[in-house]
Design a protein around this motif. Structure first.
Motif, PDB file in Angstrom:
ATOM      1  N   LEU A 126       0.805  -1.217   0.000  1.00 56.38           N
ATOM      2  CA  LEU A 126       0.000   0.000   0.000  1.00 56.38           C
ATOM      3  C   LEU A 126       0.846   1.278   0.000  1.00 56.38           C
ATOM      4  O   LEU A 126       0.681   2.123  -0.889  1.00 56.38           O
ATOM      5  N   PRO A 127       1.756   1.484   0.956  1.00 55.66           N
ATOM      6  CA  PRO A 127       2.553   2.726   0.911  1.00 55.66           C
ATOM      7  C   PRO A 127       3.500   2.803  -0.284  1.00 55.66           C
ATOM      8  O   PRO A 127       3.721   3.891  -0.830  1.00 55.66           O
ATOM      9  N   VAL A 128       4.047   1.661  -0.703  1.00 52.08           N
ATOM     10  CA  VAL A 128       4.956   1.666  -1.853  1.00 52.08           C
ATOM     11  C   VAL A 128       4.198   2.069  -3.109  1.00 52.08           C
ATOM     12  O   VAL A 128       4.619   2.945  -3.875  1.00 52.08           O
ATOM     13  N   GLU A 129       3.060   1.439  -3.322  1.00 52.74           N
ATOM     14  CA  GLU A 129       2.241   1.748  -4.499  1.00 52.74           C
ATOM     15  C   GLU A 129       1.725   3.183  -4.434  1.00 52.74           C
ATOM     16  O   GLU A 129       1.658   3.879  -5.465  1.00 52.74           O
ATOM     17  N   MET A 130       1.369   3.639  -3.241  1.00 54.05           N
ATOM     18  CA  MET A 130       0.882   5.008  -3.079  1.00 54.05           C
ATOM     19  C   MET A 130       1.952   5.998  -3.528  1.00 54.05           C
ATOM     20  O   MET A 130       1.674   6.964  -4.250  1.00 54.05           O
ATOM     21  N   ALA A 131       3.184   5.773  -3.107  1.00 54.62           N
ATOM     22  CA  ALA A 131       4.277   6.670  -3.472  1.00 54.62           C
ATOM     23  C   ALA A 131       4.561   6.611  -4.965  1.00 54.62           C
ATOM     24  O   ALA A 131       4.750   7.654  -5.622  1.00 54.62           O
ATOM     25  N   MET A 132       4.609   5.421  -5.524  1.00 51.26           N
ATOM     26  CA  MET A 132       4.891   5.264  -6.946  1.00 51.26           C
ATOM     27  C   MET A 132       3.840   5.976  -7.797  1.00 51.26           C
ATOM     28  O   MET A 132       4.163   6.721  -8.732  1.00 51.26           O
ATOM     29  N   ASN A 133       2.581   5.746  -7.465  1.00 48.64           N
ATOM     30  CA  ASN A 133       1.501   6.343  -8.258  1.00 48.64           C
ATOM     31  C   ASN A 133       1.436   7.851  -8.071  1.00 48.64           C
ATOM     32  O   ASN A 133       1.167   8.589  -9.028  1.00 48.64           O
ATOM     33  N   ALA A 134       1.691   8.315  -6.853  1.00 51.59           N
ATOM     34  CA  ALA A 134       1.630   9.755  -6.589  1.00 51.59           C
ATOM     35  C   ALA A 134       2.699  10.493  -7.389  1.00 51.59           C
ATOM     36  O   ALA A 134       2.434  11.550  -7.981  1.00 51.59           O
ATOM     37  N   ASP A 165      12.253   4.316  -1.479  1.00 50.48           N
ATOM     38  CA  ASP A 165      12.771   4.305  -2.846  1.00 50.48           C
ATOM     39  C   ASP A 165      11.936   5.127  -3.814  1.00 50.48           C
ATOM     40  O   ASP A 165      12.329   5.313  -4.971  1.00 50.48           O
ATOM     41  N   HIS A 166      10.792   5.635  -3.361  1.00 55.11           N
ATOM     42  CA  HIS A 166       9.873   6.331  -4.265  1.00 55.11           C
ATOM     43  C   HIS A 166       9.448   7.687  -3.711  1.00 55.11           C
ATOM     44  O   HIS A 166       8.338   8.143  -3.972  1.00 55.11           O
ATOM     45  N   CYS A 167      10.335   8.315  -2.958  1.00 55.77           N
ATOM     46  CA  CYS A 167      10.031   9.597  -2.333  1.00 55.77           C
ATOM     47  C   CYS A 167      10.983  10.679  -2.827  1.00 55.77           C
ATOM     48  O   CYS A 167      12.141  10.405  -3.137  1.00 55.77           O
ATOM     49  N   ASP A 168      10.485  11.897  -2.874  1.00 57.80           N
ATOM     50  CA  ASP A 168      11.348  13.035  -3.171  1.00 57.80           C
ATOM     51  C   ASP A 168      12.166  13.418  -1.944  1.00 57.80           C
ATOM     52  O   ASP A 168      13.298  13.883  -2.067  1.00 57.80           O
ATOM     53  N   ILE A 169      11.572  13.228  -0.772  1.00 61.39           N
ATOM     54  CA  ILE A 169      12.229  13.539   0.499  1.00 61.39           C
ATOM     55  C   ILE A 169      11.897  12.417   1.473  1.00 61.39           C
ATOM     56  O   ILE A 169      10.741  11.979   1.551  1.00 61.39           O
ATOM     57  N   VAL A 170      12.889  11.944   2.217  1.00 54.55           N
ATOM     58  CA  VAL A 170      12.678  10.876   3.200  1.00 54.55           C
ATOM     59  C   VAL A 170      13.052  11.389   4.587  1.00 54.55           C
ATOM     60  O   VAL A 170      14.164  11.878   4.808  1.00 54.55           O
ATOM     61  N   LEU A 171      12.125  11.271   5.518  1.00 54.70           N
ATOM     62  CA  LEU A 171      12.384  11.546   6.933  1.00 54.70           C
ATOM     63  C   LEU A 171      12.518  10.202   7.636  1.00 54.70           C
ATOM     64  O   LEU A 171      11.572   9.414   7.663  1.00 54.70           O
ATOM     65  N   ASP A 172      13.676   9.942   8.189  1.00 52.98           N
ATOM     66  CA  ASP A 172      13.975   8.656   8.820  1.00 52.98           C
ATOM     67  C   ASP A 172      13.682   8.738  10.312  1.00 52.98           C
ATOM     68  O   ASP A 172      14.335   9.475  11.046  1.00 52.98           O
ATOM     69  N   SER A 173      12.696   7.959  10.764  1.00 50.42           N
ATOM     70  CA  SER A 173      12.321   7.964  12.179  1.00 50.42           C
ATOM     71  C   SER A 173      13.331   7.244  13.060  1.00 50.42           C
ATOM     72  O   SER A 173      13.286   7.370  14.287  1.00 50.42           O
TER      73      SER A 173
END
Length: 251
Positions: A126-134, A165-173
């Motif tokens: 779900l989150p991977v596909e959400m990022a890819m499609n967005a 792998d599919h984000c413009d910006i990554v915030l690492d918790s």
């Protein structure tokens, strides 16, 4: 009764993680805040998505006193909270291919908007596909995740990739695998998760960075006030009227 040793240990662990993300993610937080501010300035819209307990941090910045009025929850039916019955169905839906695409296609999100996707593991479909499609739709995607999962777990998406792998910006918790900060003799399972504390702090820090950047751009940040203080409802009514075309949670 005296104070709890384990309670104190949890606070110490949470404080340590907050210090790590404050120092380690400072540049990314500023970058994410700037992206949000640009979207506000350019007339675009803001969305946040999270599944299961990751949805808590997304909900924390939507229709929130002291928060940006323009932040909308991108809800996927059945995965937003633990109210779905049975609760295990929500976890199962996170692994369903095609669900994120269907939700995005029927949402008001479009090119130029910002979507924050929160997923602790970042490994589910779900989150991977959400990022890819967005990103394919032209949205700026900000991912909030624990990067450690990508090195120690297997992706559940057909591509074998992770949210990061599919984000413009990554915030690492910086949350450890398993999301449990404590162990104790006589307790079989690790316990005391800190991901909600840390992820919500990352979200609020990003909103603060966005407000700071908006001021730098000469724009009054469209913030909501508490309805429990005098004048709060009047203030919010003005903000919602001015930005009504970009606020979807009141329709």
């Amino acid at each position: 009764m005296g104070e709890s040793k384990l309670a104190g240990q949890f606070f110490d662990a949470a404080i340590g993680l907050l210090q790590q993300v404050r120092d380690g993610d400072s540049a990314e937080i500023a970058e994410a805040g700037a992206a949000i501010a640009r979207a506000v300035a350019n007339g675009n819209r803001l969305f946040a998505f999270g599944a299961g307990h990751s949805s808590l941090a997304a909900q924390d910045v939507v229709y929130r006193a002291g928060g940006l009025a323009l932040m909308n929850l991108l809800a996927v039916p059945g995965v937003v909270g633990v109210d779905v019955m049975p609760a295990t169905l929500g976890s199962a839906l996170e692994r369903v291919d095609g669900l994120a695409g269907a939700v995005l296609d029927s949402s008001p999100a479009k090119a130029g908007d910002v979507l924050i996707i929160i997923s602790l593991s970042g490994r589910n479909a779900l989150p991977v596909e959400m990022a890819m499609n967005a990103r394919a739709l032209g949205l700026t995607v900000i991912g909030v995740t624990s990067v450690a999962y990508a090195t120690e777990t297997k992706s559940r998406h057909v591509s074998g990739t992770y949210l990061k792998d599919h984000c413009d910006i990554v915030l690492d918790s910086k949350i450890a695998i398993g999301d449990a900060e404590l162990t104790h003799e006589g307790i079989e399972a690790p316990f005391a998760p800190a991901s909600t504390v840390v992820t919500s702090a990352l979200m609020q820090a990003t909103m603060a960075a966005a407000a700071e950047e908006l001021v730098r751009l000469g724009i009054e940040p469209p913030l909501l006030r508490s309805g429990n203080v005098d004048g709060g409802h009047e203030w919010n009514g003005r903000v919602m009227s001015e930005y009504g075309d970009r606020i979807f949670y009141r329709r």
